[in-house]
Design a protein around this motif. Structure first.
Motif, PDB file in Angstrom:
ATOM      1  N   ASP A   1     -47.421 121.152  39.242  1.00  0.00           N
ATOM      2  CA  ASP A   1     -46.086 121.166  38.650  1.00  0.00           C
ATOM      3  C   ASP A   1     -45.039 121.670  39.631  1.00  0.00           C
ATOM      4  O   ASP A   1     -43.920 121.151  39.697  1.00  0.00           O
ATOM      5  CB  ASP A   1     -46.074 122.015  37.382  1.00  0.00           C
ATOM      6  N   GLU A   2     -45.388 122.697  40.408  1.00  0.00           N
ATOM      7  CA  GLU A   2     -44.452 123.222  41.405  1.00  0.00           C
ATOM      8  C   GLU A   2     -44.150 122.192  42.485  1.00  0.00           C
ATOM      9  O   GLU A   2     -42.996 122.015  42.892  1.00  0.00           O
ATOM     10  CB  GLU A   2     -45.030 124.483  42.053  1.00  0.00           C
ATOM     11  N   VAL A   3     -45.184 121.527  42.959  1.00  0.00           N
ATOM     12  CA  VAL A   3     -44.985 120.522  44.009  1.00  0.00           C
ATOM     13  C   VAL A   3     -44.199 119.344  43.458  1.00  0.00           C
ATOM     14  O   VAL A   3     -43.338 118.779  44.147  1.00  0.00           O
ATOM     15  CB  VAL A   3     -46.331 120.072  44.594  1.00  0.00           C
ATOM     16  N   TRP A   4     -44.454 118.973  42.209  1.00  0.00           N
ATOM     17  CA  TRP A   4     -43.685 117.895  41.600  1.00  0.00           C
ATOM     18  C   TRP A   4     -42.203 118.251  41.517  1.00  0.00           C
ATOM     19  O   TRP A   4     -41.329 117.420  41.803  1.00  0.00           O
ATOM     20  CB  TRP A   4     -44.221 117.574  40.205  1.00  0.00           C
ATOM     21  N   ASP A   5     -41.897 119.478  41.120  1.00  0.00           N
ATOM     22  CA  ASP A   5     -40.501 119.898  41.028  1.00  0.00           C
ATOM     23  C   ASP A   5     -39.830 119.862  42.400  1.00  0.00           C
ATOM     24  O   ASP A   5     -38.667 119.451  42.523  1.00  0.00           O
ATOM     25  CB  ASP A   5     -40.414 121.306  40.427  1.00  0.00           C
ATOM     26  N   LEU A   6     -40.568 120.271  43.427  1.00  0.00           N
ATOM     27  CA  LEU A   6     -40.045 120.202  44.791  1.00  0.00           C
ATOM     28  C   LEU A   6     -39.761 118.758  45.178  1.00  0.00           C
ATOM     29  O   LEU A   6     -38.688 118.431  45.713  1.00  0.00           O
ATOM     30  CB  LEU A   6     -41.050 120.835  45.755  1.00  0.00           C
ATOM     31  N   PHE A   7     -40.720 117.876  44.924  1.00  0.00           N
ATOM     32  CA  PHE A   7     -40.544 116.456  45.209  1.00  0.00           C
ATOM     33  C   PHE A   7     -39.347 115.889  44.446  1.00  0.00           C
ATOM     34  O   PHE A   7     -38.511 115.158  45.014  1.00  0.00           O
ATOM     35  CB  PHE A   7     -41.834 115.707  44.841  1.00  0.00           C
ATOM     36  N   ARG A   8     -39.249 116.229  43.164  1.00  0.00           N
ATOM     37  CA  ARG A   8     -38.149 115.722  42.343  1.00  0.00           C
ATOM     38  C   ARG A   8     -36.789 116.121  42.905  1.00  0.00           C
ATOM     39  O   ARG A   8     -35.866 115.303  42.986  1.00  0.00           O
ATOM     40  CB  ARG A   8     -38.303 116.267  40.916  1.00  0.00           C
ATOM     41  N   LYS A   9     -36.667 117.366  43.340  1.00  0.00           N
ATOM     42  CA  LYS A   9     -35.382 117.826  43.870  1.00  0.00           C
ATOM     43  C   LYS A   9     -35.068 117.205  45.221  1.00  0.00           C
ATOM     44  O   LYS A   9     -33.911 116.908  45.528  1.00  0.00           O
ATOM     45  CB  LYS A   9     -35.378 119.356  43.956  1.00  0.00           C
ATOM     46  N   PHE A  10     -36.094 116.989  46.054  1.00  0.00           N
ATOM     47  CA  PHE A  10     -35.871 116.357  47.352  1.00  0.00           C
ATOM     48  C   PHE A  10     -35.542 114.876  47.200  1.00  0.00           C
ATOM     49  O   PHE A  10     -35.078 114.241  48.159  1.00  0.00           O
ATOM     50  CB  PHE A  10     -37.113 116.514  48.233  1.00  0.00           C
ATOM     51  N   THR A  11     -35.753 114.312  46.011  1.00  0.00           N
ATOM     52  CA  THR A  11     -35.462 112.914  45.774  1.00  0.00           C
ATOM     53  C   THR A  11     -34.024 112.691  45.304  1.00  0.00           C
ATOM     54  O   THR A  11     -33.540 111.568  45.288  1.00  0.00           O
ATOM     55  CB  THR A  11     -36.459 112.331  44.743  1.00  0.00           C
ATOM     56  N   LYS A  12     -33.317 113.753  44.965  1.00  0.00           N
ATOM     57  CA  LYS A  12     -31.910 113.626  44.593  1.00  0.00           C
ATOM     58  C   LYS A  12     -31.105 113.081  45.768  1.00  0.00           C
ATOM     59  O   LYS A  12     -31.450 113.275  46.927  1.00  0.00           O
ATOM     60  CB  LYS A  12     -31.358 114.984  44.159  1.00  0.00           C
ATOM     61  N   ARG A  13     -30.006 112.419  45.452  1.00  0.00           N
ATOM     62  CA  ARG A  13     -29.210 111.801  46.518  1.00  0.00           C
ATOM     63  C   ARG A  13     -27.743 111.654  46.110  1.00  0.00           C
ATOM     64  O   ARG A  13     -27.357 111.966  44.994  1.00  0.00           O
ATOM     65  CB  ARG A  13     -29.780 110.418  46.867  1.00  0.00           C
ATOM     66  N   PHE A  14     -26.926 111.191  47.071  1.00  0.00           N
ATOM     67  CA  PHE A  14     -25.518 110.852  46.868  1.00  0.00           C
ATOM     68  C   PHE A  14     -24.643 112.067  46.553  1.00  0.00           C
ATOM     69  O   PHE A  14     -23.570 111.916  45.980  1.00  0.00           O
ATOM     70  CB  PHE A  14     -25.345 109.803  45.761  1.00  0.00           C
ATOM     71  N   SER A  15     -25.086 113.255  46.909  1.00  0.00           N
ATOM     72  CA  SER A  15     -24.281 114.440  46.614  1.00  0.00           C
ATOM     73  C   SER A  15     -23.038 114.538  47.489  1.00  0.00           C
ATOM     74  O   SER A  15     -22.111 115.275  47.152  1.00  0.00           O
ATOM     75  CB  SER A  15     -25.116 115.714  46.814  1.00  0.00           C
ATOM     76  N   PHE A  16     -23.004 113.799  48.613  1.00  0.00           N
ATOM     77  CA  PHE A  16     -21.917 113.974  49.574  1.00  0.00           C
ATOM     78  C   PHE A  16     -20.865 112.868  49.486  1.00  0.00           C
ATOM     79  O   PHE A  16     -19.909 112.870  50.257  1.00  0.00           O
ATOM     80  CB  PHE A  16     -22.462 114.012  51.006  1.00  0.00           C
ATOM     81  N   ARG A  17     -21.051 111.928  48.602  1.00  0.00           N
ATOM     82  CA  ARG A  17     -20.121 110.812  48.520  1.00  0.00           C
ATOM     83  C   ARG A  17     -19.090 111.057  47.422  1.00  0.00           C
ATOM     84  O   ARG A  17     -19.229 111.925  46.582  1.00  0.00           O
ATOM     85  CB  ARG A  17     -20.873 109.511  48.238  1.00  0.00           C
ATOM     86  N   ASP A  18     -18.034 110.268  47.459  1.00  0.00           N
ATOM     87  CA  ASP A  18     -17.011 110.275  46.418  1.00  0.00           C
ATOM     88  C   ASP A  18     -16.302 111.630  46.331  1.00  0.00           C
ATOM     89  O   ASP A  18     -16.476 112.508  47.173  1.00  0.00           O
ATOM     90  CB  ASP A  18     -17.608 109.884  45.065  1.00  0.00           C
ATOM     91  N   GLU A  19     -15.512 111.800  45.300  1.00  0.00           N
ATOM     92  CA  GLU A  19     -14.721 113.021  45.152  1.00  0.00           C
ATOM     93  C   GLU A  19     -15.637 114.226  45.007  1.00  0.00           C
ATOM     94  O   GLU A  19     -16.582 114.216  44.224  1.00  0.00           O
ATOM     95  CB  GLU A  19     -13.818 112.903  43.923  1.00  0.00           C
ATOM     96  N   GLY A  20     -15.364 115.256  45.771  1.00  0.00           N
ATOM     97  CA  GLY A  20     -16.177 116.464  45.740  1.00  0.00           C
ATOM     98  C   GLY A  20     -17.318 116.454  46.722  1.00  0.00           C
ATOM     99  O   GLY A  20     -17.956 117.494  46.938  1.00  0.00           O
TER     100      GLY A  20
END
Length: 358
Positions: free
Chosen positions: A262-281
């Motif tokens: 479960d811990e490794v899955w949560d790490l993987f899930r968060k590293f899979t997030k994207r597009f935080s640097f685009r658009d406003e903000g």
């Protein structure tokens, strides 16, 4: 990159599969074949992103062209002259995803390896931004090459180093935990099923050995070099793991050492997030990372440039010419450099010398 991408700074998306049955061939052994270039552009999903995003659905949204700049790069450029007393020139490599031949050609083009595939760049410094396997035909061959170049570069007074990508976490999880259910926050999930959905190659799993797993598990998640903050994913999720580069890297390694699915899955899930640097903000999110970890500009892979430019539709498109990628993209008020050239969709595997001349 892993298919299944969050829209917006930290808003996440999925349609989690409820029934993960692993095909029988995953457990078979056999000769190692070679897959062809897939051009694996994926279909779009129109549903909203629920809370607790789980990266187990093959979707990567096309976003409209925004405030981005495509940097023209001289394809014949060789390493800059090396000074006698200082470090050699700095290079970064975007997502490779098993495309060994393309990687070798790109490294040779930059004068980093010779015609025999051996390190020939002396004191040059080379960083891979992660995602060595999945989708392409020879992920294990890519890892073997990077491991060998690391030794050869060190012997020559330079270095070849690598960061942890979400696909390294995915492959580690698939090998360690297989079809063990994990708490995805949005239904039943397994590493094995997520690996298969996101381009996992049977030939890679067949050849995966303990020394490959040990090497991947020791990779750093981030590093600062010459004012460049190097990470794999364009996300602020790194802030969840520590307030310094050392703390983040230690936390990631400790999580893998504890070996809790479960811990490794949560790490993987968060590293899979994207597009935080685009658009406003987006620029503010980059600044939050730079203020915390140091550096004046962030360099990342993970989100393919063709998607950031809105140049790619769906895999049902009649246009099979592939996206045109000439070099990295600078965006977020000039604070972010995107390095995933979209090799999995017939784009370009990018190897770039830093700093950029912009």
């Amino acid at each position: 990159m892993t298919q299944g991408a969050g829209q917006g700074p930290e808003v996440e998306r999925t349609a989690t599969l409820r029934d993960f049955r692993v095909p029988a061939y995953v457990h078979e052994t056999g000769p190692y074949g070679h897959s062809t270039h897939p051009g694996d552009v994926v279909p779009l999903l129109d549903e909203a992103y629920p809370e607790g995003y789980t990266p187990t659905e093959r979707d990567l949204p096309v976003i409209n062209r925004g405030d981005t700049v495509q940097v023209q790069v001289d394809a014949s450029a060789l390493p800059a002259p090396q000074s006698a007393g200082g470090p050699g020139p700095l290079f970064v490599v975007g997502d490779v995803h098993g495309y060994l031949d393309e990687l070798v050609a790109a490294l040779q083009e930059k004068g980093l390896i010779d015609s025999a595939g051996n390190w020939c760049a002396g004191t040059a410094r080379l960083w891979f931004l992660g995602d060595f396997t999945d989708r392409g035909p020879d992920g294990i061959g890519v890892i073997d090459l990077v491991m060998r170049l690391s030794a050869e570069a060190a012997a020559a007074g330079g270095y070849c180093k690598a960061l942890m990508g979400n696909h390294e976490l995915l492959l580690i999880g698939a090998k360690r935990f297989g079809d063990t259910p994990v708490n995805s926050g949005a239904g039943t999930a397994t590493f094995q099923a997520a690996w298969l959905l996101n381009g996992g190659q049977k030939t890679d799993m067949d050849r995966l050995q303990d020394h490959h797993l040990q090497w991947m598990a020791r990779l750093d998640a981030m590093e600062e070099v010459d004012g460049h903050l190097l990470v794999h994913s364009d996300t602020t999720a790194y802030l969840d793991y520590g307030d310094s580069i050392e703390a983040v890297n230690d936390t990631v390694r400790e999580t893998l050492t504890r070996n809790d699915a479960d811990e490794v899955w949560d790490l993987f899930r968060k590293f899979t997030k994207r597009f935080s640097f685009r658009d406003e903000g987006g620029a503010d999110h980059v600044r939050s990372l730079l203020d915390t970890y140091g550096g004046t500009r962030i360099v990342h892979g993970h989100s393919p440039i063709p998607y950031l430019l809105g140049e790619v539709g769906s895999e049902e498109s009649d246009d099979d010419s592939g996206p045109l990628v000439e070099g990295p993209h600078v965006y977020a008020d000039g604070l972010a450099i995107a390095m995933d050239g979209g090799v999995t969709m017939a784009g370009k595997l990018l190897v770039q010398q830093l700093p950029l001349d912009i």
